[in-house]
Design an enzyme around this catalytic site. Structure first.
Site, PDB file in Angstrom:
ATOM      1  N   ASP A   1      -6.114  -6.316   1.642  1.00 22.88           N
ATOM      2  CA  ASP A   1      -5.248  -7.285   1.689  1.00 22.88           C
ATOM      3  C   ASP A   1      -5.029  -7.897   0.214  1.00 22.88           C
ATOM      4  OD1 ASP A   1      -7.717  -8.533   1.794  1.00 22.88           O
ATOM      5  OD2 ASP A   1      -7.085  -9.753   3.755  1.00 22.88           O
TER       6      ASP A   1
ATOM      7  N   ASN B   1     -12.037 -18.252  12.649  1.00 23.85           N
ATOM      8  CA  ASN B   1     -11.073 -17.928  13.801  1.00 23.85           C
ATOM      9  C   ASN B   1     -11.338 -16.523  14.169  1.00 23.85           C
ATOM     10  OD1 ASN B   1      -9.798 -16.476  11.611  1.00 23.85           O
ATOM     11  ND2 ASN B   1      -8.192 -18.175  11.776  1.00 23.85           N
TER      12      ASN B   1
ATOM     13  N   HIS C   1     -10.340 -13.807  12.373  1.00 26.20           N
ATOM     14  CA  HIS C   1      -9.571 -13.112  11.612  1.00 26.20           C
ATOM     15  C   HIS C   1     -10.164 -11.902  10.734  1.00 26.20           C
ATOM     16  CE1 HIS C   1      -9.432 -15.585   7.832  1.00 26.20           C
ATOM     17  NE2 HIS C   1     -10.286 -14.592   7.482  1.00 26.20           N
TER      18      HIS C   1
ATOM     19  N   GLU D   1      -4.444 -13.119  11.555  1.00 27.62           N
ATOM     20  CA  GLU D   1      -4.786 -14.486  12.207  1.00 27.62           C
ATOM     21  C   GLU D   1      -4.746 -14.224  13.616  1.00 27.62           C
ATOM     22  OE1 GLU D   1      -6.093 -16.466  10.062  1.00 27.62           O
ATOM     23  OE2 GLU D   1      -5.149 -16.558   8.120  1.00 27.62           O
TER      24      GLU D   1
HETATM   25  C1  F6R Z   1     -10.814 -10.487   2.650  1.00 23.55           C
HETATM   26  C2  F6R Z   1     -10.682 -10.515   4.019  1.00 23.55           C
HETATM   27  C3  F6R Z   1     -10.964 -11.641   5.013  1.00 23.55           C
HETATM   28  C4  F6R Z   1     -12.588 -12.092   4.752  1.00 23.55           C
HETATM   29  C5  F6R Z   1     -12.817 -13.293   5.599  1.00 23.55           C
HETATM   30  C6  F6R Z   1     -14.320 -13.602   5.418  1.00 23.55           C
HETATM   31  O1  F6R Z   1     -10.268  -9.407   2.158  1.00 23.55           O
HETATM   32  O2  F6R Z   1      -9.734  -9.531   4.565  1.00 23.55           O
HETATM   33  O3  F6R Z   1     -10.571 -11.365   6.315  1.00 23.55           O
HETATM   34  O4  F6R Z   1     -13.330 -10.884   4.908  1.00 23.55           O
HETATM   35  O5  F6R Z   1     -12.114 -14.262   5.418  1.00 23.55           O
HETATM   36  O6  F6R Z   1     -14.205 -14.077   4.346  1.00 23.55           O
HETATM   37  P1  F6R Z   1     -15.744 -14.695   3.835  1.00 23.55           P
HETATM   38  O7  F6R Z   1     -16.555 -13.387   3.547  1.00 23.55           O
HETATM   39  O8  F6R Z   1     -15.599 -15.487   2.161  1.00 23.55           O
HETATM   40  O9  F6R Z   1     -16.452 -15.545   4.544  1.00 23.55           O
END
Ligand code: F6R
Length: 235
Positions: A67, A136, A138, A143
């Site tokens: 992303d 959550n 995701h 989301e």
């Molecule tokens: C990042 C991504 C997100 C993160 C998720 C966890 O490219 O796709 O889904 O993997 O938000 O983020 P952290 O590792 O910062 O807790």
């Protein structure tokens, strides 16, 4: 699904890097799906060490990231391109032209989404996709919602994701409200999936891996994938 519990973040990172390194050794021109965020930083550090030690060779590896924020240029220190250059690509012998992220500044994000989905297919698909997970549930920027998005698409970030990500921005107002992300279908097409989760993700891992499969917990879909490894950590 294999679920491993590592003793610490460092050990989780070493195990994850071992799995990714194994993929690179077995198929030097593999396609790695990569993630940003706090979870993979230690994994990338380990991969950099292995490359510098001459154990891993990234010269033929191709990468596709999950992303990117909409509206941030690659030079912005908050962009995911910057994150990947800073934590991995600038420190290993990968060819930059073989590293791909969605273009969050494309004038037509719908067209960019289609281009990125096709690009992944044209590379032969993802051999190993690394994922983190949001509180959550995701994955990527998919989301919680009422259906699993199939392809790369634009998303409106939820308040909780904006809040969580604001730690990397000067002000919460600076966090982009939109992003472009692989869809759940794009992620599920990967041959293998590796999800890493810090100890603060215990509750959501429990819900996602053992609870109901529902788009309200996007990561729960991984229960339907045939080759998933989840690494959590105790502390
Ligand atoms: C990042 C991504 C997100 C993160 C998720 C966890 O490219 O796709 O889904 O993997 O938000 O983020 P952290 O590792 O910062 O807790």
């Amino acid at each position: 699904m294999r679920i491993l519990e590592a003793e610490s973040y460092e050990k989780m990172s070493a195990i994850a890097a071992g799995i990714i390194g194994g993929q690179v050794l077995l198929k030097p021109d593999c396609v790695l799906g990569l993630a940003t965020g706090s979870s993979p930083i230690g994994t990338y550090e380990e991969l950099v060490k292995s490359c510098k030690a001459g154990v891993l060779d990234f010269s033929q590896v191709r990468t596709v990231n999950l992303d990117e924020y909409c509206g941030l240029f690659p030079e912005s220190p908050q962009s995911y391109r910057w994150f990947m250059d800073h934590h991995l690509f600038d420190h290993v012998n990968i060819r930059k032209e073989n590293t791909f992220l969605p273009n969050g500044t494309a004038p037509d994000i719908g067209a960019e989404a289609k281009r990125y989905e096709k690009l992944i297919d044209s590379l032969g698909g993802i051999d190993l996709q690394l994922l983190g997970i949001g509180h959550n549930g995701h994955i990527g920027f998919n989301e919680p919602t009422d259906s699993f998005p199939r392809y790369v698409h634009q998303v409106d970030l939820t308040e909780s994701t904006i809040r969580a990500n604001s730690r990397l921005f000067d002000r919460i107002e600076d966090v982009p409200k939109k992003a472009i992300t692989m869809g759940i279908g794009t992620i599920m097409k990967a041959a293998r999936i590796l999800l890493i989760a810090g100890e603060d993700k215990k509750d959501i891992i429990q819900r996602a891996m053992y609870g109901e499969i529902t788009p309200a917990v996007p990561a729960s879909v991984l229960q339907l994938h045939r080759d998933v490894t989840v690494i959590t950590c105790k502390k």
